[in-house]
Enzyme design. Structure first.
Site, PDB file in Angstrom:
ATOM      1  N   GLY A 289       0.974  -1.357  -0.147  1.00 37.01           N
ATOM      2  CA  GLY A 289      -0.088   0.544   0.411  1.00 37.01           C
ATOM      3  C   GLY A 289       0.623   1.466   0.007  1.00 37.01           C
ATOM      4  N   SER A 290       0.240   2.157   0.531  1.00 36.45           N
ATOM      5  CA  SER A 290       0.976   3.716   0.053  1.00 36.45           C
ATOM      6  C   SER A 290       2.487   3.643   1.113  1.00 36.45           C
ATOM      7  CB  SER A 290       0.106   4.427   0.835  1.00 36.45           C
ATOM      8  OG  SER A 290      -1.306   4.728  -0.300  1.00 36.45           O
ATOM      9  N   THR A 291       2.701   2.882   2.112  1.00 38.91           N
ATOM     10  CA  THR A 291       3.744   2.609   2.564  1.00 38.91           C
ATOM     11  C   THR A 291       5.080   2.670   1.500  1.00 38.91           C
ATOM     12  OG1 THR A 291       4.095   0.799   3.527  1.00 38.91           O
ATOM     13  CG2 THR A 291       3.893   2.081   4.958  1.00 38.91           C
ATOM     14  N   LYS A 293       4.520   4.136  -1.547  1.00 40.69           N
ATOM     15  CA  LYS A 293       5.156   5.429  -2.016  1.00 40.69           C
ATOM     16  C   LYS A 293       5.847   6.088  -1.505  1.00 40.69           C
ATOM     17  CE  LYS A 293       0.029   6.137  -2.411  1.00 40.69           C
ATOM     18  NZ  LYS A 293      -1.360   6.769  -1.748  1.00 40.69           N
TER      19      LYS A 293
END
Length: 633
Positions: A289-291, A293
């Site tokens: 997920g967004s970690t 990014k």
């Protein structure tokens, strides 16, 4: 002629006798001088009976010397049946002390064997052993033994592992470092004839040698804090699992690690192999997920494909890539924003834009350089590899989803190791939990672990920009719940939809947060992931960020991390408790000081009109609900 024949025969007989005598003397001399040790040993082996005394395993200790695994002294009952005259009395007395069945004990003392171990007489405490010893029976021996003991129970069970009934390591560090932890067994030797009757030869005793000490990088106080937070998450949200890792980003040392569910190493047989063998922080693989990014951000900064502060992106709430629509978490989108705000807002379409600017080849190259797709090399068994797209199979959609952490699979240890590289100046280190191996007998260090740099992924300048952007995420973006007053915290949230049978599951997420402090010069980085929490809005910022904040707060206290000035002020929402910097009013009049502190509650102590002391101190972050006490002259 006859006379001569007799003399010849006599001389011959005498000669033969002399030769035979010399041979006998030579043989005796050879036996006494050259074969004595060999024959003596054979004779001794025929007479002697050995009782093996298991050597204590070496201790496993944390970075401060606190014992995490050790061997405690126990006693085992050995019996030599032929040396026991009154078998009924012996069986009766021993069974009474051991609180076991008379027939079971009698079975052992009546066997036609040289030696037996009474099964109920293993691992005795000192009080019970003293009672057996006081009986004074011939043929009953008490031998000091050792048993593995884990003072913290389930804590670190997946890391430390456990041993079998033979004191041999079966999992975790107990298995990986078994050759160092295993000592040299001793023995108790007594002598008896063929019927088992004891001979009047003194018993001999060879003491066992304890195994080496394993010193870890872990801090048990921080481990306990992590465990407490994970258990709270399991209880509060009825989660399937929860895990956390705390690392020193500059070296790769693991300060704390833990996961739930766990198991009791003293009773491992009661747990399923699924629980025992799955060390989630290094084994579990899932879409980050967004970690993730952070990796796209670091690659973008290093390649200078955009200016985070000047270039803008307009988010309408979704973006269409090759016929597939990819949505932002915010309905309607964030509108026009700088790329720094794209990072703060964790905007998926914005990161798709960053991925497209990098291109498949560059993005995948950086992902691999950050260590994804291969094991980190941590000194624990059971590490997973993770799964990446093959570059030749990546189309526009795969590139887009990879840029915001979807469609690929990583392990938690890969994630925290890669982010550590992004914030520590760009250096990818090999994580480790064993600091050194110490030979207690010689007090020498047999093995010393040190920082191992694999390579530099991004420049120190790029790393500084990444740290700034992630501090902004905590101050102004989705990571607000990890903000700590008077400290500089950076971080990133993650909300990853789980996959089952190739399809995304509805309402089933892994919520994560990765945070570090101080943001300008990180001393500690924390990763938290909670698997499918129930009864809560499923966002990483809602569930995992507060947990990470608590662990960071514990790190501040345990590691004695100093306050940092010059950090970003938090952008508060109406739901937040507002914090402000306390102005300095020492030397001001009572009236001026009151005006200066109008945002706070004020209380006075003493009389006069001039402020000579204030508490809390000027310059600290305090809630507007805090009462500022002013001492007047």
């Amino acid at each position: 002629m006859f006379f001569n024949d007799i003399h010849i025969r006599i001389r011959f007989v005498i000669l033969v006798m002399i030769i035979a005598f010399l041979l006998i003397i030579g043989k005796v001399f050879y036996i006494q001088v050259f074969s004595y040790n060999k024959l003596s040993k054979i004779t001794e082996d025929l007479w002697s009976r050995k009782m093996t005394i298991n050597a204590p395993r070496g201790d496993i200790v944390d970075r401060n010397g606190k014992v995490l695994a050790t061997s405690i002294v126990t006693t085992t009952i050995y019996v030599v049946p032929n040396q026991i005259e009154d078998k009924e009395s012996v069986s009766k007395d021993i069974s009474s002390i051991l609180n076991c069945d008379y027939d079971d004990v009698y079975k052992y003392v009546s066997k036609h064997s040289s030696m037996e171990i009474i099964r109920k007489g293993m691992d005795l405490d000192s009080e019970t052993a003293d009672k057996i010893d006081a009986l004074g029976y011939d043929g009953v021996y008490l031998v000091v033994d050792s048993k593995r003991y884990y003072p913290y129970g389930e804590i670190l069970s997946h890391i430390i592992g456990f041993v079998g009934s033979d004191n041999q390591g079966l999992s975790g560090l107990e298995l990986t470092y078994d050759e160092y932890l295993t000592g040299t067994n001793g023995e108790l030797k007594y002598y008896s004839d063929g019927k088992g009757n004891k001979l009047e030869i003194p018993d001999s005793y060879v003491a066992p040698t304890k195994g080496m000490t394993l010193e870890l990088t872990l801090d048990i106080e921080l481990v306990l804090s992590v465990n407490n937070e994970l258990q709270n998450a399991m209880d509060k949200y009825n989660s399937e699992s929860a895990l956390s890792i705390v690392m020193v980003p500059k070296t790769g040392e693991i300060l704390a690690i833990g996961s739930k569910p766990s198991f009791d190493p003293d009773n491992y047989q009661a747990y399923s192999e699924e629980i025992i063998n799955r060390n989630l922080p290094i084994w579990m693989t899932y879409e980050p997920g967004s970690t993730f990014k952070i990796i796209t951000l670091a690659s973008t900064v290093e390649e200078k494909t955009v200016d985070l502060f000047k270039d803008t992106y307009t988010d309408t709430g979704s973006v269409t890539i090759d016929g597939s629509t990819l949505h932002c978490w915010k309905h309607g989108g964030h509108g026009t924003q700088t790329y720094l705000q794209v990072v703060e807002n964790s905007c998926n379409p914005g990161f798709v834009s960053l991925g497209n600017k990098l291109g498949t080849e560059k993005l995948m190259n950086y992902i691999k350089k950050f260590g994804f797709g291969s094991k980190t090399g941590i000194d624990l068994n059971g590490e997973g590899n993770g799964i990446l797209f093959k570059e030749e199979n990546m189309g526009p959609v795969e590139l887009a989803t990879t840029a915001f952490g979807q469609g690929i699979s990583v392990t938690p240890i890969q994630q925290i190791t890669a982010v550590s590289a992004a914030i520590n100046g760009g250096y990818l280190n090999t994580p480790y939990v064993v600091s050194s191996i110490i030979d207690d007998s010689s007090k020498s260090i047999v093995y010393q672990n040190k920082k191992k740099i694999k390579h530099q992924v991004i420049s120190e300048e790029s790393s500084a920009t990444v740290r700034f952007a992630l501090e902004s995420v905590v101050a102004n973006g989705t990571g607000r719940n990890a903000y700590i007053e008077n400290y500089r915290v950076g971080g990133k949230t993650g909300t990853a939809q789980k996959v089952s049978n190739g399809k995304y599951m509805t309402g089933n997420y892994i919520l994560s947060f990765i945070g570090f402090l101080p943001a300008d010069d990180p001393e500690v980085v924390v990763y938290v992931a909670v698997n499918n929490p129930k009864g809560v809005t499923q966002y990483g910022g809602t569930v995992s960020a507060p947990i990470a904040r608590s662990i960071l707060m514990s790190s501040i206290e345990i590691l004695n991390i100093k306050e940092k000035s010059g950090g970003m002020l938090k952008e508060y929402s109406y739901l937040d408790s507002k914090y402000l910097i306390v102005p300095d009013v020492i030397g001001m009049s009572k009236r001026d000081a009151t005006k200066e502190l109008k945002e706070f509650k004020v209380k006075y102590s003493g009389s006069g009109d001039k402020v000579i002391y204030m508490s809390p101190a000027a310059g600290s972050f305090q809630s507007v609900e805090t009462t500022i006490t002013l001492m007047l002259n």
